[in-house]
Design a protein around this motif. Structure first.
Motif, mmCIF file in Angstrom:
data_model
loop_
_atom_site.group_PDB
_atom_site.id
_atom_site.type_symbol
_atom_site.label_atom_id
_atom_site.label_comp_id
_atom_site.label_asym_id
_atom_site.label_seq_id
_atom_site.Cartn_x
_atom_site.Cartn_y
_atom_site.Cartn_z
ATOM 1 N N ASN A 151 -66.077 36.438 79.630
ATOM 2 C CA ASN A 151 -65.848 35.383 80.035
ATOM 3 C C ASN A 151 -66.083 34.858 81.608
ATOM 4 O O ASN A 151 -66.649 33.746 81.957
ATOM 5 C CB ASN A 151 -64.334 35.278 79.869
ATOM 6 C CG ASN A 151 -63.977 34.830 78.688
ATOM 7 O OD1 ASN A 151 -64.503 34.157 77.888
ATOM 8 N ND2 ASN A 151 -62.619 35.332 78.421
ATOM 9 N N HIS A 152 -65.825 35.724 82.478
ATOM 10 C CA HIS A 152 -66.176 35.697 84.018
ATOM 11 C C HIS A 152 -65.897 36.791 84.649
ATOM 12 O O HIS A 152 -65.272 37.856 84.371
ATOM 13 C CB HIS A 152 -65.198 34.779 84.764
ATOM 14 C CG HIS A 152 -65.625 34.418 86.002
ATOM 15 N ND1 HIS A 152 -66.222 33.305 86.736
ATOM 16 C CD2 HIS A 152 -65.467 35.155 87.270
ATOM 17 C CE1 HIS A 152 -66.412 33.389 87.904
ATOM 18 N NE2 HIS A 152 -65.942 34.419 88.344
ATOM 19 N N THR A 194 -71.220 36.969 87.350
ATOM 20 C CA THR A 194 -70.964 35.597 87.782
ATOM 21 C C THR A 194 -70.841 35.217 89.267
ATOM 22 O O THR A 194 -71.247 34.542 90.138
ATOM 23 C CB THR A 194 -69.912 34.914 86.946
ATOM 24 O OG1 THR A 194 -69.975 35.190 85.704
ATOM 25 C CG2 THR A 194 -69.961 33.446 87.202
ATOM 26 N N ASP A 195 -70.237 36.096 90.084
ATOM 27 C CA ASP A 195 -69.824 36.158 91.365
ATOM 28 C C ASP A 195 -70.907 36.345 91.963
ATOM 29 O O ASP A 195 -70.962 35.912 93.152
ATOM 30 C CB ASP A 195 -68.587 37.022 91.745
ATOM 31 C CG ASP A 195 -67.158 36.893 91.179
ATOM 32 O OD1 ASP A 195 -66.886 35.692 90.764
ATOM 33 O OD2 ASP A 195 -66.388 37.810 91.078
ATOM 34 N N ARG A 241 -62.907 25.781 91.108
ATOM 35 C CA ARG A 241 -63.012 26.843 90.571
ATOM 36 C C ARG A 241 -61.538 26.612 89.482
ATOM 37 O O ARG A 241 -61.716 27.194 88.302
ATOM 38 C CB ARG A 241 -62.609 28.040 91.385
ATOM 39 C CG ARG A 241 -63.899 28.381 91.908
ATOM 40 C CD ARG A 241 -63.748 29.839 92.969
ATOM 41 N NE ARG A 241 -64.953 30.300 92.905
ATOM 42 C CZ ARG A 241 -66.106 30.145 94.198
ATOM 43 N NH1 ARG A 241 -65.366 29.388 95.169
ATOM 44 N NH2 ARG A 241 -67.114 30.578 94.259
ATOM 45 N N GLY A 298 -61.383 26.792 85.170
ATOM 46 C CA GLY A 298 -60.691 27.749 84.527
ATOM 47 C C GLY A 298 -59.345 27.462 84.163
ATOM 48 O O GLY A 298 -58.456 28.325 84.495
ATOM 49 N N GLN A 352 -66.295 28.292 82.473
ATOM 50 C CA GLN A 352 -66.837 29.081 83.431
ATOM 51 C C GLN A 352 -68.316 29.770 82.802
ATOM 52 O O GLN A 352 -68.575 29.589 81.635
ATOM 53 C CB GLN A 352 -66.041 30.497 83.175
ATOM 54 C CG GLN A 352 -64.516 30.413 83.525
ATOM 55 C CD GLN A 352 -63.625 30.144 82.550
ATOM 56 O OE1 GLN A 352 -64.042 29.652 81.556
ATOM 57 N NE2 GLN A 352 -62.669 30.752 82.493
ATOM 58 N N SER A 359 -70.422 32.675 81.744
ATOM 59 C CA SER A 359 -70.322 33.706 81.132
ATOM 60 C C SER A 359 -71.217 34.698 82.117
ATOM 61 O O SER A 359 -72.730 34.561 82.302
ATOM 62 C CB SER A 359 -70.892 34.049 80.032
ATOM 63 O OG SER A 359 -70.975 35.258 79.513
#
Length: 379
Positions: A36-37, A41-42, A211, A215, A241, A243
């Protein structure tokens, strides 16, 4: 000019281009089991922000989601109008409608496919809340002359930069010019994540808003929620989000982006040289010294576009039409305005095969086939 030796790739208008490490990166992300996240991703957000020279980037599931969230974060909602070119992919307009706002279609410069400051100022109404310029083909749109009037009226610029990742406006990358900027990382973009998009917010508060919107309106991060017994939902949000699976592809692509810049400019310039002097066509100006071109478009003049298009498709040359005007689409008929320049452009526009599998020799081949088709149309 030869028109015999060519790769089969010219049959494709556009194709994804992978550098070889993407498969292993996705396999590693699959093994990590967080879809999902996650940390990838970050990391992708941080790497994109570093390339653009901006403090923050918010990654999302698609370019359309990026525009939708960018508009919402800018305060666009029901009863507002958003100025937008009719000459764009329908996703741009659908994102406006998803906010509850309405599109107000504006003309473009037929030589660039982009809106200009004077046209934006002429289209303003008391209900205008945002301007959504589309960076056609990757070309930056400089609305600086209109910004004082827009700022005075409380109108936000939200860029549809789906085709413009890596391009420049002056000495800054698109995304670093002080407006809300929305990118796409879809299959055939300058940088692909398979699917994905991103928003460049203007402030930390706007970044937090984006964000939460991506989310489900949840305040706390995924990492924080894993260590807590509750969480807080403080407003509207969607599940859009990016992936880690998509971020993994994007991180590999970022390692090779300098190559993408070079090869895309080289291919565009090869088309420009090969079509120089061709009667009956005009190249849409991508300002390629400052642009990482996402496509190469020509205008086929004298009402011959459809005939030339059919002939080239029969000869397995993957030309396309990007884009039919939106103000003529049934879904958007309620917001129709007479736009004669856009309507003419919609009848003339044709995009050429353009992707990193192609070489300058392929561009010469396609140009030769265009010249042959034009000669046949003249007979």
């Amino acid at each position: 000019m030869t028109t015999t030796a060519v790769t089969p790739d010219v049959a494709h208008n556009a194709r994804p281009y992978l550098y070889g490490g993407e498969e292993a990166a996705v396999a590693s992300a699959l093994s990590a089991g967080q879809y999902n996240h996650g940390a990838l991703t970050d990391e992708f957000e941080q790497r994109v922000a570093g390339l653009l020279g901006v403090p923050d980037v918010v990654a999302v599931a698609s370019g359309t989601a990026a525009i939708h969230i960018g508009l919402l974060a800018a305060g666009v909602g029901p009863w507002h109008e958003v100025l937008v070119p009719s000459f764009t992919f329908c996703a741009t307009v659908q994102a406006i409608l998803a906010t509850g706002a309405q599109p107000r279609f504006v003309e473009v410069n037929p030589g660039t496919g982009c809106v200009e400051p004077a046209g934006i100022l002429a289209a303003l109404t008391p209900r205008t809340r945002a301007v959504l310029p589309v960076l056609y083909g990757g070309r930056a749109v400089d609305l600086t002359p209109a910004r004082p009037a827009l700022d005075e009226e409380g109108v936000t610029v939200v860029e549809d930069a789906a085709q413009a990742f890596g391009s420049w406006q002056g000495d800054r990358r698109v995304g670093a010019t002080g407006v809300v900027t929305c990118f796409s990382f879809g299959p055939i973009k300058n940088l692909t994540c398979g699917l994905g998009g991103a928003i460049v917010p203007r402030t930390p508060l706007e970044a937090d808003t984006c964000r939460r919107l991506r989310g489900l309106g949840i305040v706390e991060s995924a990492a924080h929620r894993a260590e807590a017994t509750t969480y807080t939902v403080d407003g509207f949000g969607m599940r859009v989000q990016m992936s880690p699976l998509n971020a993994a592809i994007g991180l590999v692509q970022l390692q090779h982006f300098a190559e993408a810049e070079t090869r895309r400019r080289e291919l565009w310039r090869a088309y420009a040289a090969a079509l120089d002097g061709a009667n009956g066509v005009a190249l849409v100006d991508a300002d390629v010294p400052h642009t990482v071109p996402a496509l190469c478009a020509i205008r086929v003049l004298n009402n011959r576009r459809d005939r030339i298009f059919r002939k080239l498709r029969q000869d397995r040359v993957g030309v396309g039409v990007h884009y039919p005007p939106n103000h003529l689409q049934p879904a958007f008929a309620a917001w129709h305005r007479p736009l004669p320049v856009t309507e003419r452009l919609g009848q003339e526009i044709m995009t050429l095969p353009f992707h990193q599998h192609l070489t300058p020799a392929d561009a010469e081949y396609v140009a030769g086939m265009i010249r042959q088709a034009l000669a046949g149309a003249n007979r």
